[in-house]
Design a protein around this motif. Structure first.
Motif, PDB file in Angstrom:
ATOM      1  N   VAL A  51       0.840  -1.208   0.000  1.00 40.74           N
ATOM      2  CA  VAL A  51       0.000   0.000   0.000  1.00 40.74           C
ATOM      3  C   VAL A  51       0.873   1.255   0.000  1.00 40.74           C
ATOM      4  CG1 VAL A  51      -1.647   1.355   1.365  1.00 40.74           C
ATOM      5  CG2 VAL A  51      -1.984  -1.104   1.079  1.00 40.74           C
ATOM      6  N   ILE A  52       1.873   1.288   0.854  1.00 31.00           N
ATOM      7  CA  ILE A  52       2.757   2.453   0.948  1.00 31.00           C
ATOM      8  C   ILE A  52       3.500   2.653  -0.374  1.00 31.00           C
ATOM      9  CG2 ILE A  52       4.767   3.432   2.116  1.00 31.00           C
ATOM     10  CD1 ILE A  52       2.131   3.509   3.741  1.00 31.00           C
ATOM     11  N   ALA A  58       1.961   6.917  -6.652  1.00 32.62           N
ATOM     12  CA  ALA A  58       0.876   7.796  -7.068  1.00 32.62           C
ATOM     13  C   ALA A  58       1.178   9.266  -6.730  1.00 32.62           C
ATOM     14  CB  ALA A  58      -0.432   7.372  -6.390  1.00 32.62           C
ATOM     15  N   LEU A  59       1.910   9.495  -5.652  1.00 35.89           N
ATOM     16  CA  LEU A  59       2.247  10.852  -5.231  1.00 35.89           C
ATOM     17  C   LEU A  59       3.560  11.351  -5.839  1.00 35.89           C
ATOM     18  CD1 LEU A  59       1.236  10.553  -1.470  1.00 35.89           C
ATOM     19  CD2 LEU A  59      -0.007  11.773  -3.287  1.00 35.89           C
ATOM     20  N   GLY A  60       4.211  10.503  -6.631  1.00 38.67           N
ATOM     21  CA  GLY A  60       5.456  10.893  -7.284  1.00 38.67           C
ATOM     22  C   GLY A  60       6.653  10.926  -6.358  1.00 38.67           C
TER      23      GLY A  60
END
Length: 61
Positions: A51-52, A58-60
């Motif tokens: 997950v992390i 996704a957050l770059g």
């Protein structure tokens, strides 16, 4: 412990989890908050690592 968090599932279901609630969120959910939220969560280490990694990608990060 403090506040509430809103959960939306892939099938369209919604729920709100409030301070003191015990919950399980299966894969396929998105969360949002509209106030300060504090929680103590327990997750299996391997699954949480995945997950992390997904969130970082996704957050770059």
């Amino acid at each position: 412990m403090k506040g509430s968090i809103h959960v939306r599932y892939a099938d369209g279901r919604k729920e709100t989890v409030c301070a003191g609630d015990v919950y399980y969120w299966p894969p396929g959910h998105t969360v949002s908050v509209d106030e300060d939220y504090e929680a103590l969560e327990f997750s299996p280490a391997v699954e949480m690592t995945e997950v992390i990694a997904h969130l970082n990608k996704a957050l770059g990060n």
